[in-house]
Design an enzyme around this catalytic site. Structure first.
Site, PDB file in Angstrom:
ATOM      1  N   GLU A 105       0.860  -1.180   0.000  1.00 53.06           N
ATOM      2  CA  GLU A 105       0.000   0.000   0.000  1.00 53.06           C
ATOM      3  C   GLU A 105       0.898   1.232   0.000  1.00 53.06           C
ATOM      4  O   GLU A 105       1.669   1.459   0.934  1.00 53.06           O
ATOM      5  CB  GLU A 105      -0.912   0.002   1.229  1.00 53.06           C
ATOM      6  CG  GLU A 105      -1.897   1.157   1.225  1.00 53.06           C
ATOM      7  CD  GLU A 105      -2.839   1.164   2.418  1.00 53.06           C
ATOM      8  OE1 GLU A 105      -3.568   2.152   2.578  1.00 53.06           O
ATOM      9  OE2 GLU A 105      -2.830   0.181   3.194  1.00 53.06           O
TER      10      GLU A 105
ATOM     11  N   GLU B 124     -12.526  -0.438   7.466  1.00 53.83           N
ATOM     12  CA  GLU B 124     -12.704   0.641   8.433  1.00 53.83           C
ATOM     13  C   GLU B 124     -13.369   1.883   7.835  1.00 53.83           C
ATOM     14  O   GLU B 124     -13.066   3.005   8.228  1.00 53.83           O
ATOM     15  CB  GLU B 124     -11.341   1.007   9.059  1.00 53.83           C
ATOM     16  CG  GLU B 124     -10.694  -0.152   9.794  1.00 53.83           C
ATOM     17  CD  GLU B 124      -9.356   0.197  10.445  1.00 53.83           C
ATOM     18  OE1 GLU B 124      -9.056  -0.372  11.501  1.00 53.83           O
ATOM     19  OE2 GLU B 124      -8.625   1.038   9.886  1.00 53.83           O
TER      20      GLU B 124
END
Length: 609
Positions: free
Chosen positions: A186, A289
């Site tokens: 990421e 999330e």
């Protein structure tokens, strides 16, 4: 005449035990004699076998890097195979017993590595390199070594702070050396289409191309991730028009508005840019999330969107899943399979996630791993127990080893069968960006990486104790070509620093070495230490280009006072260990930090004082 002593029972047992590797060799048939790497060793491949030739070329490079000398590649009819040769063979007819990544290794007068695929033969050569780490002589024997799981990985979030490409290259080499094959990365690639998103922490496209090429060479698939629709603040902090806005009219910088066509177009344009430099056939969109610290009730237009698209029984969660599925289809059209984290699958949706989406399970939530498997989704074990957080939680490898952990053990549930489980990965997170330096993280992940390699390729516990496994891992060491990033290239002492334009850094500086291999710079006149601390903090880290380097009270625990000295042509580059920005000096003697692509790093000449 004195009779030769009989071998001891311990020596007899040792002779029949598999030689030391990580992952351990599960089946080893010892034979008499040994293989000896010598001055006349060649790497032999069949003419026309281009896959074997690529493996052989890489092995030759790595033998040199490991200090074993030059072993030329001999092709086909150059000469018959002779003593000391290493034979590399890719034989597609061996697919039934070796699979996509397994190999057979036979050691005797010669050393033979056979794979049904290029990847299999490559992993066999990693075993060769590990065996040679113990010495030039390898005990004679045979093994057929096949991995238990297809995905054996490491996840790295370089998403808010910048991790050096040298560190990532070391990681790729060590992963391959231990037969790990997936790096889930990421990060932010500097965008041409969206320059407003280019706050520091990014990588240039050329940096990524070089890293991806290294991964391809070492059979490590590098899968990119841009987490969405949550955690999008690195990308949309300057785009309030794309941010999810609550019922009070307050935009949320970390949340993409899943109902807005412009937001979807923006995200998919990033996929397009990443596809220019990443070649993997997977796309990781995160999808975790999204409602962290809030709930959908504060965003009534999300429910309205779900009702309009899916009917009166739809839930706000359906709008979220709808976004995931649209990304799935977009990625699929580009030949990429989608990956997501598990915690967005709350069970409150009426719309299912598209088939074929890989779910990475890290958190114990309502929808259990067994349910995800029953629904037919590929499932990767990314348990929180396998996390290393900068300045926070560290995976307890000893405890996991003694528990006989394996990839069936998820957070909240252990499933009975490995069917449908793709594998497991450890995850590195920078939650406190200044909590540890890269060198400290590298040291702390040595054993976790090797244990995940062991338990995804072979049996969880090849040794009776954790301590014995740790000794095994230490004996194998690092991959050939691994760079020692803890080496301080100058002697400790006091220096005058002058750049190539003749500009002096303020004061003379005492350079000292830190325990993790960086430098401290202490002003000889004030006794204060060079530190960067100004500007906006991201994960407790000052990441604004152009901010000053100042003199502050010295603290051994303050990572912002640690500096990397890198030897370059004409002198040294000076970079902060945490921000990864290089130090420059202005005409009036101020020291500032900038990323290397914004201003070419200053080259410093150090004169002992």
């Amino acid at each position: 005449m004195v009779a030769a002593p009989l071998p001891s029972a311990a020596a007899t047992v040792a002779a029949h035990e598999p030689p030391v590797t990580v992952p351990a060799l599960a089946n080893w048939t010892p034979q008499g004699g040994s293989y000896l790497l010598g001055r006349h060793t060649r790497i032999v491949v069949d003419a026309g076998d281009t896959a074997a030739r690529r493996v052989a070329d890489t092995l030759g490079e790595d033998l040199r890097a490991a200090g074993h000398g030059a072993a030329p590649v001999a092709v086909g009819g150059d000469a018959a195979v002779r003593r000391e040769d290493i034979v590399v063979d890719v034989d597609p007819t061996r697919g039934k017993d070796l699979g996509k990544e397994g190999y057979e290794l036979t050691a005797g007068r010669t050393l033979t590595v056979t794979g049904a695929t290029e990847a299999g033969a490559f992993y066999g050569t990693r075993t060769v390199l590990q065996l040679l780490a113990a010495g030039a002589r390898i005990p004679a024997g045979r093994t057929v070594d096949v991995p238990q799981y297809a995905e054996r990985g490491v996840g790295v979030c370089a998403c808010y702070i910048h991790i050096t490409t040298e560190w990532l290259e070391n990681l790729v080499r060590d992963m391959a050396y231990h037969k790990l094959n997936h790096l889930l990365l990421e990060l932010k690639v500097k965008s041409d289409a969206h320059p407003e998103a280019n706050s520091w922490s990014y990588y240039t496209k050329d940096e990524i191309r070089r890293l991806v090429a290294l991964g391809a060479k070492y059979h490590v698939t590098i899968v990119p991730e841009i987490n969405s629709p949550g955690h999008m603040d690195p990308w949309i902090e300057n785009r309030p028009d794309l941010q999810l806005t609550d019922s009070d009219g307050k935009p949320q910088p970390s949340r993409l508005d899943v109902t807005a066509p412009e937001a979807f177009a923006y995200y998919t344009s990033l996929i397009d840019e990443y596809s220019e430099v990443f070649t993997a056939d997977s796309w990781h969109m995160g999808a975790d999330e999204y409602m962290l610290g809030s709930d959908f009730a504060k965003y009534p237009h999300v429910l309205q969107y779900a009702h309009e698209k899916y009917g009166p029984d739809a839930t706000p969660q359906d709008a979220f899943i709808d976004f995931v599925n649209r990304v799935h289809d977009y990625a699929a059209a580009k030949g990429k399979r989608l990956r997501i984290w598990n915690d967005g699958l709350t069970g409150d949706n009426t719309v299912p996630v598209k088939d074929g989406t890989t779910v990475e399970h890290w958190l114990n939530v309502k929808t259990k791993p067994s349910e995800i498997l029953a629904q037919g989704y590929p499932l990767l074990n990314a348990s929180y127990a396998l996390y290393l957080v900068r300045g926070g939680f560290h995976m307890n490898t000893k405890s996991l080893y003694e528990q006989r952990w394996d990839p069936r053990s998820f957070e909240g549930e252990k499933v009975a069968s490995s069917e449908g489980i793709t594998g497991a990965k450890i995850s590195l997170w920078p939650d406190n960006g200044r909590g540890e330096t890269e060198n400290e993280v590298a040291a702390s992940m040595d054993l976790p990486l090797r244990y995940v390699a062991q338990t995804t390729w072979g049996v969880p516990n090849p040794d009776a104790t954790y301590e014995a496994f740790a000794a095994r891992a230490k004996k194998i060491g690092h991959a050939p070509g691994h760079r020692d990033l803890t080496r301080l290239p100058v002697a400790e002492g006091t220096y005058t620093l002058r750049d190539t334009r003749g500009r002096l850094a303020p004061a003379n500086w005492r350079i000292g070495r830190t325990a993790d291999g960086y430098a401290t710079l202490t002003s000889a006149s004030t006794g204060l230490c060079a530190e960067t601390r100004s500007g906006k903090l991201t994960l407790n880290t000052p990441l604004q280009p152009g901010t000053p380097v100042t003199q502050e009270t010295c603290s051994a625990s303050n990572t912002l006072q640690r500096w990397q000295l890198t030897e370059v042509r004409g002198g040294y580059r000076l970079t902060n260990a945490i921000t990864q920005m290089a130090v420059h000096v202005t005409a009036d003697g101020r020291m500032l930090q900038y990323p290397a692509d914004q201003r070419p790093p200053a080259v410093w000449r150090l004169s002992p004082h």
